[in-house]
Design an enzyme around this catalytic site. Structure first.
Site, PDB file in Angstrom:
ATOM      1  N   ASP A  13       8.490 -16.606   1.943  1.00 20.67           N
ATOM      2  CA  ASP A  13       8.802 -16.172   0.581  1.00 20.67           C
ATOM      3  C   ASP A  13       9.862 -15.068   0.571  1.00 20.67           C
ATOM      4  OD1 ASP A  13       7.011 -17.927  -0.510  1.00 20.67           O
ATOM      5  OD2 ASP A  13       5.649 -16.420  -1.318  1.00 20.67           O
ATOM      6  N   HIS A 134       6.909 -15.716  -7.897  1.00 20.12           N
ATOM      7  CA  HIS A 134       6.864 -14.424  -7.226  1.00 20.12           C
ATOM      8  C   HIS A 134       5.681 -13.632  -7.777  1.00 20.12           C
ATOM      9  CE1 HIS A 134       8.334 -10.974  -5.086  1.00 20.12           C
ATOM     10  NE2 HIS A 134       8.700 -10.294  -6.158  1.00 20.12           N
TER      11      HIS A 134
END
Length: 318
Positions: A13, A134
């Protein structure tokens, strides 16, 4: 219990957050430890990230961001319910407070999500192979509906649903963090039907909350994978009719897993972030700890011995 072939997506990520994050993720990819990345299009090093992904043929998706830094939609940069008094997104907890207080304009959420997909396509030349959120904003109440509609509109098939099998039993997680993780799971459980309604898919198993940062080790990853596979197959077998089971016999089945990770080299201020500079987690040793754990030879050896095949979201339909 029948044998299983495991397809494991190890997603790095926050690609695009800073050059040191980018380099760490690329090093993991080249070492065969990460197989997929999730891009922050409002990250300060997004152009560097896109160039690296193109150079090394890294499978890439979109890490939709509504909580950190600045929006990419020009109209929303000046005035928006998505922004705090300093002109940035409300933050990981701030967006949850604003949403619960009814302060967010969901049409602006949709506008920003669409702008991020469009920018991703402009930068990479293709739509995201998957799209997640996110700080897990994509499973929040109300936002989940907007997010799902955007994915359906663009024909983006895959996302992440952060529901982790053994999370309540992970007593090594600090209580305040566990409280947050349990809220994420609660939101995710309430999101499943919404995503299914829009034809969105996700891997059979998710791992990543219990193994994040300092809590990541070879042992916690292997245990989470083994336990999740056993629980998933047991659940499938319990719902299968006896006649179907007899017909299948010892047929091998496939289990898909996503392992969410955050490897990288620690950010050095003022470089990094999404407009406000890097956060504490990005500056900490925990990113490097994840990188070192993921590239540990014992972990790679275990994957090979268990026939765990690393892949990307784009490979799931092949």
């Amino acid at each position: 219990m029948r044998k299983a072939t495991v397809k494991l997506i190890v997603t790095g990520d926050d690609f695009g957050y800073c050059p040191r994050r980018n380099q760490g993720i690329v090093d993991c990819f080249l070492a065969g430890a990460v197989s997929n990345v999730s891009l922050l299009v409002n990250g300060s090093a997004v152009l560097d990230a896109v160039q690296l992904a193109r150079r090394y043929h890294i499978p890439i998706g979109l890490h939709a961001n509504l909580s950190e830094g600045s929006p990419v939609c020009p109209v929303l940069k000046e005035k928006s319910t998505l922004l705090n008094n300093e002109g940035f997104f409300h933050g990981k907890m701030g967006i949850r407070t604003a949403l619960a207080s009814g302060l967010l304009n969901l049409s602006e959420v949709k506008e920003e999500l669409r702008a991020q997909v469009d920018l991703f396509r402009e930068l990479t030349g293709h739509l995201p192979h998957h799209m997640d959120g996110h700080q897990h904003v994509h499973v929040l109440p109300e936002i989940r509906h907007v997010f799902a509609q955007v994915l359906e509109d663009y024909g983006i098939t895959y996302t992440r649903v952060p529901i982790e099998q053994d999370l309540p039993r992970c007593d090594w997680i600090d209580p305040p963090l566990m409280d947050f993780y349990l809220e994420v799971e609660k939101d995710s459980l309430n999101t499943v039907d919404v995503f299914r309604k829009h034809g969105i898919r996700w891997p059979d198993v998710y791992i990543g909350l219990s193994t994040m940062g300092k809590n990541m080790s070879v042992g916690t990853i292997l245990s989470a994978i083994d336990n999740a596979i056993a629980a998933h197959l047991a659940k499938k077998d319990s719902t299968m009719s006896s006649s179907s089971f007899l017909c299948l016999g010892q047929e091998e089945r496939t289990v898909t897993i996503e392992l969410m990770t955050h490897p990288g080299y620690p950010s050095v201020p003022p470089t990094g972030g999404c407009g406000e500079g890097p956060d504490d987690f990005s500056q900490s040793w925990e990113r490097l700890h994840e990188l070192q754990t993921l590239t540990n030879a014992a972990l790679q050896s275990h994957y090979e011995s268990r026939n765990i095949q690393l892949c990307a979201f784009r490979d799931l339909d092949l």
